[in-house]
Design an enzyme around this catalytic site. Structure first.
Site, PDB file in Angstrom:
ATOM      1  N   HIS A   1     -11.013  -3.962   2.874  1.00  0.00           N
ATOM      2  CA  HIS A   1     -10.905  -3.671   4.317  1.00  0.00           C
ATOM      3  C   HIS A   1     -11.720  -2.452   4.730  1.00  0.00           C
ATOM      4  O   HIS A   1     -11.714  -2.103   5.908  1.00  0.00           O
ATOM      5  CB  HIS A   1      -9.434  -3.466   4.669  1.00  0.00           C
ATOM      6  CG  HIS A   1      -8.881  -2.223   4.020  1.00  0.00           C
ATOM      7  ND1 HIS A   1      -8.783  -2.090   2.650  1.00  0.00           N
ATOM      8  CD2 HIS A   1      -8.450  -1.054   4.541  1.00  0.00           C
ATOM      9  CE1 HIS A   1      -8.305  -0.884   2.375  1.00  0.00           C
ATOM     10  NE2 HIS A   1      -8.089  -0.236   3.500  1.00  0.00           N
ATOM     11  N   ASP A   2     -12.356  -1.780   3.782  1.00  0.00           N
ATOM     12  CA  ASP A   2     -13.146  -0.585   4.108  1.00  0.00           C
ATOM     13  C   ASP A   2     -14.647  -0.838   4.104  1.00  0.00           C
ATOM     14  O   ASP A   2     -15.431   0.097   4.252  1.00  0.00           O
ATOM     15  CB  ASP A   2     -12.840   0.541   3.106  1.00  0.00           C
ATOM     16  CG  ASP A   2     -11.473   1.157   3.334  1.00  0.00           C
ATOM     17  OD1 ASP A   2     -10.988   1.110   4.479  1.00  0.00           O
ATOM     18  OD2 ASP A   2     -10.897   1.684   2.365  1.00  0.00           O
TER      19      ASP A   2
ATOM     20  N   ASP B   1       0.860  -1.169   0.000  1.00  0.00           N
ATOM     21  CA  ASP B   1       0.000   0.000   0.000  1.00  0.00           C
ATOM     22  C   ASP B   1       0.903   1.228   0.000  1.00  0.00           C
ATOM     23  O   ASP B   1       1.932   1.248   0.670  1.00  0.00           O
ATOM     24  CB  ASP B   1      -0.854  -0.003   1.289  1.00  0.00           C
ATOM     25  CG  ASP B   1      -2.304   0.291   1.013  1.00  0.00           C
ATOM     26  OD1 ASP B   1      -2.583   1.364   0.450  1.00  0.00           O
ATOM     27  OD2 ASP B   1      -3.156  -0.544   1.357  1.00  0.00           O
TER      28      ASP B   1
ATOM     29  N   GLU C   1      -6.449   3.673  -5.831  1.00  0.00           N
ATOM     30  CA  GLU C   1      -7.726   3.865  -5.154  1.00  0.00           C
ATOM     31  C   GLU C   1      -8.185   5.240  -5.607  1.00  0.00           C
ATOM     32  O   GLU C   1      -7.749   6.268  -5.091  1.00  0.00           O
ATOM     33  CB  GLU C   1      -7.572   3.841  -3.618  1.00  0.00           C
ATOM     34  CG  GLU C   1      -8.942   3.832  -2.959  1.00  0.00           C
ATOM     35  CD  GLU C   1      -8.970   4.319  -1.519  1.00  0.00           C
ATOM     36  OE1 GLU C   1      -9.885   3.915  -0.800  1.00  0.00           O
ATOM     37  OE2 GLU C   1      -8.104   5.112  -1.116  1.00  0.00           O
TER      38      GLU C   1
ATOM     39  N   ASP D   1      -3.163   4.680  -2.210  1.00  0.00           N
ATOM     40  CA  ASP D   1      -4.254   5.116  -1.336  1.00  0.00           C
ATOM     41  C   ASP D   1      -4.735   6.538  -1.636  1.00  0.00           C
ATOM     42  O   ASP D   1      -3.914   7.443  -1.836  1.00  0.00           O
ATOM     43  CB  ASP D   1      -3.726   5.069   0.111  1.00  0.00           C
ATOM     44  CG  ASP D   1      -4.796   5.367   1.137  1.00  0.00           C
ATOM     45  OD1 ASP D   1      -5.691   4.527   1.289  1.00  0.00           O
ATOM     46  OD2 ASP D   1      -4.743   6.442   1.764  1.00  0.00           O
TER      47      ASP D   1
HETATM   48  C1  NOJ Z   1      -8.443   4.554   2.072  1.00  0.00           C
HETATM   49  C2  NOJ Z   1      -8.078   3.351   2.881  1.00  0.00           C
HETATM   50  O1  NOJ Z   1      -8.490   2.199   2.191  1.00  0.00           O
HETATM   51  C3  NOJ Z   1      -8.747   3.508   4.216  1.00  0.00           C
HETATM   52  O2  NOJ Z   1      -8.656   2.337   4.985  1.00  0.00           O
HETATM   53  C4  NOJ Z   1      -8.140   4.698   4.912  1.00  0.00           C
HETATM   54  O3  NOJ Z   1      -8.848   4.951   6.097  1.00  0.00           O
HETATM   55  C5  NOJ Z   1      -8.168   5.955   4.039  1.00  0.00           C
HETATM   56  N1  NOJ Z   1      -7.850   5.707   2.662  1.00  0.00           N
HETATM   57  C6  NOJ Z   1      -7.205   6.989   4.553  1.00  0.00           C
HETATM   58  O4  NOJ Z   1      -5.879   6.611   4.265  1.00  0.00           O
END
Ligand code: NOJ
Ligand code: CA
Length: 558
Positions: free
Chosen positions: A330-331, A99, A255, A198
Site C-alpha cells: 500500500h506504500d 497491523d 516493517e 509498522d
Molecule cells: C509505514 C506504513 O506502511 C505507511 O503506510 C505509513 O504511512 C507509515 N508507516 C507511518 O505509520
C-alpha cells in the site's frame, strides 16, 4: 513457546480495507466486505491475510494514526464484525494478521489529549515533548516533509517522525511500554494469526535529540541516522517479544527498513525479535532527491541493479532466517510502473514480474489487485488524491514552479494511492465494489481488469496467480520452493533474472526475461518437466540453449 514453522510454506495476501469491498453501500470498504470475499481468497489459496489498520482513527495517514487501539473505526464496522471475520476466516483455514502501529499514535488518542492539557501528567511522558525558546528543538525532518516538531504553545513542542497528527511514542517510558504490551496480548487473545509491525525500527531515538548537519535547502536533515535502528533498540524489541509474541502461536512480520545485513540475525535469527521482515533494499531502486518530480523514470536503471540487490537480500537472509517477499504494497505505485516502461506493461509482462518474486525464498505477500495485473491509475487533479505523502510531493512540485497539471502528472507516477483505488470486482456498477459511490475514483480499466472476468478467463493474470500458488503449495514442490536454497544463475545476461531453488532432492529453475525481444540463452541446464510459463508454447532447454520469447517467464524442474 516452541513455535511451528509451518508458516514458511504458506501464502499471504495484503488488504487495504478502505478499498477492498464495501458491504453496506457507503462507498467505503469495510470488515463485512472482507468477510464477504473470504471465498475469493480461499480459492486463490491464501493462508494469511494482513489487513492494514482498522482501529479507531481520524485517518490522517490512512489509519496509521490510531486514536484507540481497542476499538474498530466505525467506517470499517464494529468489534462484532471483527470477531465475525476472525471466525469466518478460521472456518476457511485463513489466519488474520493485523497491523500493529507502535512508533506513534494519533494526536486524538486520549493519552495525547491528556498530555496536551497537563504537561505534568503521566501521559506527557508517553511522548517526546520538549521546550525550546528559539524554534523547533532540533532540525530533524519528518518523513512527510517539514520539521519533525510541532509547536503547541508557550515554547512547548512534540516530536512526530511522520505527520503532525502522529506524535511519536516515548518507548523509554516503562509504563507506556507495559500499556502497549497489554494491548498486544488483548488482540492475540482474540485469536489473531499475528501482526505486521509498522515502522518498528524507529522506536529508539538518539537520546540527546541533537541537531545535525542539514542535508537540504530547508536547513533540515532526514531523521534516519538518529532514529532508525538506533543502538539500544534491541532491549525494547526483546522485552516486547518476551512480554507478548513469545506467549502465543502467532507470526510477526516486521516493517524493518534500515537493518544492515550483519544485524539481520538479531531481528529474524534463531532468537530474533520477529519471525520475519520486509527488506526494502530492492523495492526502492529509484532515488528521487528532494521530491518525486525530480526523479528519473522508475525503470531507468539496469535490470542488473534489481537482480543484484534482490539476490544480495535473498542470500544474506537465507544465511540466518526466512524473509517476507513482495513486489507491491500500500506504500508503492503498482509494480509494473516501477519495473517496466509503459509500452511494455501488459498481462504478459505482469505474469513475468509475478513469477520473479513469487518463487523467491520467503513467504510471498500478494497485494490486493496485483493478482489482477492492476496498473497505476490516472489522477486528474490533486482532489482525486487522499494520501498525505502525495500531497506533500505535489506541494513541492508547485513550489518548484510546476503548473498544477504538470505537478499532478509528476506525482501520479509514484503516488501510493495508485495501489489504494477500489478493488475492481466486476465490470458492473462501481466495478462491483459496492452500491454507493466509492470514496476514491475507481481505476479506469475496471471493465477489462476485474476479478469476475479474470476468474472466467484461463489466460488472465488472476488465473496465472492461482497456478503459481498451487505450484508453490503442491506436495511435490512445497519444500523446494519454500525453504529450499536459492542460487542465482545466468547473471551474464543483462535482461534476465534467473535462479534455481533446490531442496528435498529436487531442483526447480525460474527464468524471467525483461527483454522486449526473443533471446537465445546458453545454458547447460537439463529441463525435466515444464511447471509453469506465461507462454503456452514455452520450450525447455535443448542442445545447450533455451529459447525465450519476449518477457517470458518459465519455471521447470531440472
Ligand atoms: C509505514 C506504513 O506502511 C505507511 O503506510 C505509513 O504511512 C507509515 N508507516 C507511518 O505509520
Ligand atoms: Ca462500507
Amino acid at each position: 513457546m516452541k513455535k511451528s514453522d509451518a508458516w514458511k510454506r504458506k501464502i499471504a495476501y495484503q488488504i487495504y480495507p478502505r478499498s477492498f469491498a464495501d458491504a453496506n453501500g457507503d462507498g467505503i470498504g469495510d470488515l463485512k466486505g472482507i468477510t464477504s470475499k473470504l471465498d475469493y481468497l480461499a480459492e486463490l489459496g491464501i493462508d494469511y491475510v494482513w489487513i492494514c489498520p482498522v482501529y479507531a482513527s481520524p485517518m490522517d495517514d490512512g489509519g496509521y494514526d490510531i486514536s484507540d487501539y481497542y476499538s474498530i473505526n466505525p467506517m470499517f464496522g464494529t468489534m462484532e464484525d471483527m470477531d465475525e471475520l476472525l471466525a469466518e476466516a478460521g472456518k476457511r483455514g485463513i489466519k488474520i494478521i493485523m497491523d500493529l502501529v507502535l512508533n506513534h499514535c494519533s494526536d486524538e488518542h486520549e493519552w495525547f489529549k491528556k498530555a496536551l492539557a497537563d504537561p505534568n501528567c503521566e501521559e506527557a511522558e508517553y511522548f517526546y515533548f520538549r521546550n525550546s525558546e528559539n524554534g523547533a528543538p532540533n532540525n530533524w525532518r519528518s518523513m512527510f516533509g517539514g520539521s519533525a516538531w510541532e509547536h503547541v504553545g508557550n515554547g512547548r513542542y512534540y516530536m512526530h517522525l511522520f505527520s503532525k497528527k502522529q506524535p511519536d511514542l516515548n518507548w523509554e517510558n516503562p509504563k507506556l511500554r507495559e500499556k502497549l504490551y497489554e494491548m498486544i496480548r488483548w488482540w492475540l487473545d482474540k485469536g489473531l494469526g499475528g501482526f505486521r509491525i509498522d515502522a518498528i525500527t524507529h522506536i529508539k531515538k538518539e537520546p540527546t535529540l541533537s541537531s545535525l548537519e542539514p542535508d537540504g535547502d530547508d536547513g533540515l536533515v532526514g531523521c534516519f541516522g538518529p532514529t532508525r535502528n538506533y543502538p539500544g533498540i534491541g532491549d525494547f524489541l526483546t522485552e516486547m517479544r518476551e512480554q507478548t509474541f513469545d506467549r502465543y502461536d502467532c507470526i510477526t512480520v516486521a516493517e524493518a527498513a534500515g537493518v544492515p545485513y550483519d544485524q539481520l540475525g538479531e531481528y529474524i535469527g534463531e532468537n530474533g525479535y520477529f519471525d520475519t521482515l520486509f527488506d526494502f533494499t530492492y523495492s526502492e531502486l529509484y532515488s528521487y532527491g528532494h521530491a518525486w518530480h525530480t526523479c528519473k523514470k522508475a525503470w531507468e536503471w539496469p535490470i542488473s541493479l534489481l537482480r543484484d540487490k534482490m539476490f544480495a537480500s535473498q542470500i544474506e537472509t537465507a544465511k540466518i532466517g526466512f524473509g517476507a517477499v513482495y513486489f507491491e504494497n500500500h506504500d508503492y505505485p503498482r509494480a509494473s510502473e516501477k519495473f517496466l516502461p509503459k509500452e511494455y506493461q501488459s498481462p504478459l509482462s505482469q505474469k513475468m514480474l509475478g513469477t520473479l518474486f513469487f518463487f523467491l525464498r520467503g513467504i510471498p505477500f500478494i497485494y490486493q489487485g496485483e493478482e489482477l495485473g492492476m496498473t497505476n491509475t490516472v489522477f486528474e487533479s490533486i482532489d482525486d488524491v487522499d494520501d498525505i505523502s502525495t500531497k506533500n510531493h505535489y506541494r513541492l512540485a508547485l513550489a518548484d514552479g510546476l503548473s498544477p497539471e504538470a505537478a499532478i502528472k509528476a506525482v501520479n507516477r509514484y503516488s501510493r494511492d495508485n495501489g489504494r483505488v477500489p478493488f475492481p470486482w466486476s465490470s458492473g456498477k462501481n466495478g462491483g465494489f459496492g452500491e454507493g459511490t466509492p470514496w476514491m475514483k475507481i481505476h479506469p480499466d475496471y471493465r477489462s481488469v476485474n476479478a469476475e472476468d479474470e476468474a472466467r478467463n484461463e489466460n488472465s493474470v488472476l488465473s496465472y496467480y492461482k497456478k503459481m500458488v498451487a505450484l508453490r503449495k503442491s506436495d511435490e514442490f512445497v519444500e523446494t520452493l519454500s525453504v529450499g536454497d536459492i542460487e542465482p544463475i545466468l547473471t551474464e545476461y543483462d535482461d534476465i533474472i534467473a535462479y534455481i531453488r533446490s531442496g528435498n532432492g529436487k531442483k526447480v529453475c525460474v527464468i524471467c526475461s525483461f527483454s522486449p525481444y526473443p533471446l537465445n540463452v546458453k545454458t547447460e541446464l537439463i529441463g525435466k518437466k515444464l511447471l509453469l510459463s506465461n507462454y503456452e508454447n514455452a520450450s525447455l532447454p535443448e542442445n545447450g540453449t533455451i529459447k525465450l520469447s519476449e518477457f517470458e517467464a518459465i519455471v521447470f524442474e531440472c
